[in-house]
Design a protein around this motif. Sequence first.
Motif, PDB file in Angstrom:
ATOM      1  N   ARG A 229       6.392   7.570  -6.799  1.00 31.33           N
ATOM      2  CA  ARG A 229       5.686   8.359  -5.783  1.00 31.33           C
ATOM      3  C   ARG A 229       4.244   7.908  -5.619  1.00 31.33           C
ATOM      4  O   ARG A 229       3.602   8.231  -4.628  1.00 31.33           O
ATOM      5  N   ALA A 230       3.734   7.179  -6.587  1.00 28.62           N
ATOM      6  CA  ALA A 230       2.325   6.789  -6.556  1.00 28.62           C
ATOM      7  C   ALA A 230       2.162   5.279  -6.431  1.00 28.62           C
ATOM      8  O   ALA A 230       1.404   4.665  -7.150  1.00 28.62           O
ATOM      9  N   CYS A 231       2.894   4.698  -5.517  1.00 28.88           N
ATOM     10  CA  CYS A 231       2.750   3.273  -5.235  1.00 28.88           C
ATOM     11  C   CYS A 231       2.527   3.143  -3.740  1.00 28.88           C
ATOM     12  O   CYS A 231       3.349   3.599  -2.940  1.00 28.88           O
ATOM     13  N   LYS A 232       1.389   2.531  -3.371  1.00 25.86           N
ATOM     14  CA  LYS A 232       1.080   2.429  -1.945  1.00 25.86           C
ATOM     15  C   LYS A 232       0.197   1.227  -1.696  1.00 25.86           C
ATOM     16  O   LYS A 232      -0.418   0.684  -2.610  1.00 25.86           O
ATOM     17  N   PHE A 233       0.165   0.817  -0.436  1.00 30.95           N
ATOM     18  CA  PHE A 233      -0.744  -0.237  -0.011  1.00 30.95           C
ATOM     19  C   PHE A 233      -2.031   0.414   0.456  1.00 30.95           C
ATOM     20  O   PHE A 233      -2.017   1.306   1.303  1.00 30.95           O
ATOM     21  N   ASN A 234      -3.151   0.000  -0.095  1.00 32.21           N
ATOM     22  CA  ASN A 234      -4.451   0.519   0.284  1.00 32.21           C
ATOM     23  C   ASN A 234      -5.079  -0.469   1.266  1.00 32.21           C
ATOM     24  O   ASN A 234      -5.498  -1.562   0.876  1.00 32.21           O
TER      25      ASN A 234
END
Length: 83
Positions: free
Chosen positions: A6-11
Amino acid sequence: MKYDERACKFNMDTGCVELLLRDGRMISINCTGVEDAPDVTMSQKSELDYLIYNDPLGYADLILNGDPEKYLKTVTGSHGLED
Protein backbone atom coordinates in the motif's frame (compact mmCIF):
# COMPACT_ATOMS: atom_id res chain seq x y z
CA MET A 1 12.70 -7.85 2.22
CA LYS A 2 9.01 -7.61 2.70
CA TYR A 3 7.20 -4.65 1.19
CA ASP A 4 4.14 -2.78 2.30
CA GLU A 5 2.26 -2.88 -1.02
CA ARG A 6 0.00 0.00 0.00
CA ALA A 7 2.97 2.30 0.48
CA CYS A 8 4.73 2.06 -2.86
CA LYS A 9 4.34 4.97 -5.25
CA PHE A 10 6.07 7.09 -7.83
CA ASN A 11 6.90 10.55 -6.49
CA MET A 12 6.82 12.95 -9.45
CA ASP A 13 8.55 15.68 -7.44
CA THR A 14 11.67 13.59 -6.85
CA GLY A 15 11.50 11.25 -9.84
CA CYS A 16 11.77 8.29 -7.48
CA VAL A 17 9.74 5.18 -6.74
CA GLU A 18 9.35 5.19 -2.97
CA LEU A 19 8.85 1.89 -1.22
CA LEU A 20 8.05 1.40 2.45
CA LEU A 21 9.38 -1.78 4.00
CA ARG A 22 7.29 -3.56 6.60
CA ASP A 23 9.89 -2.80 9.26
CA GLY A 24 9.33 0.94 8.69
CA ARG A 25 12.40 1.72 6.56
CA MET A 26 11.93 3.50 3.24
CA ILE A 27 13.76 2.85 -0.02
CA SER A 28 13.82 5.47 -2.75
CA ILE A 29 14.81 4.33 -6.26
CA ASN A 30 16.05 7.12 -8.54
CA CYS A 31 14.28 6.25 -11.80
CA THR A 32 16.32 8.71 -13.87
CA GLY A 33 19.51 7.07 -12.68
CA VAL A 34 18.23 3.64 -13.71
CA GLU A 35 17.06 4.87 -17.12
CA ASP A 36 20.29 6.75 -17.80
CA ALA A 37 22.36 3.56 -17.83
CA PRO A 38 24.34 3.64 -21.07
CA ASP A 39 22.89 0.42 -22.49
CA VAL A 40 19.17 1.23 -22.01
CA THR A 41 17.39 1.77 -25.35
CA MET A 42 14.39 4.03 -25.98
CA SER A 43 11.96 1.09 -26.11
CA GLN A 44 13.38 -0.21 -22.83
CA LYS A 45 12.94 3.25 -21.26
CA SER A 46 9.32 3.17 -22.41
CA GLU A 47 8.81 -0.19 -20.70
CA LEU A 48 10.37 1.12 -17.50
CA ASP A 49 8.15 4.22 -17.67
CA TYR A 50 5.09 2.00 -18.04
CA LEU A 51 6.06 0.08 -14.90
CA ILE A 52 6.85 3.26 -12.97
CA TYR A 53 3.43 4.77 -13.59
CA ASN A 54 1.27 1.64 -13.69
CA ASP A 55 3.02 -0.85 -11.40
CA PRO A 56 5.52 0.92 -9.12
CA LEU A 57 5.73 -2.13 -6.85
CA GLY A 58 6.59 -4.32 -9.84
CA TYR A 59 9.23 -1.77 -10.88
CA ALA A 60 10.76 -1.71 -7.40
CA ASP A 61 10.80 -5.51 -7.22
CA LEU A 62 12.43 -5.73 -10.66
CA ILE A 63 15.18 -3.26 -9.75
CA LEU A 64 15.83 -4.64 -6.27
CA ASN A 65 15.39 -8.38 -6.78
CA GLY A 66 15.15 -9.10 -10.48
CA ASP A 67 17.36 -9.05 -13.51
CA PRO A 68 16.39 -5.79 -15.27
CA GLU A 69 18.63 -6.44 -18.30
CA LYS A 70 17.15 -9.86 -18.96
CA TYR A 71 13.60 -8.60 -18.36
CA LEU A 72 13.99 -5.64 -20.72
CA LYS A 73 15.56 -7.71 -23.49
CA THR A 74 12.74 -10.25 -23.20
CA VAL A 75 9.94 -7.68 -23.15
CA THR A 76 11.23 -5.29 -25.80
CA GLY A 77 12.91 -7.80 -28.10
CA SER A 78 15.32 -6.75 -30.80
CA HIS A 79 14.58 -3.63 -32.84
CA GLY A 80 17.59 -3.50 -35.17
CA LEU A 81 18.66 0.14 -34.91
CA GLU A 82 18.71 0.12 -31.12
CA ASP A 83 20.97 -2.93 -30.78
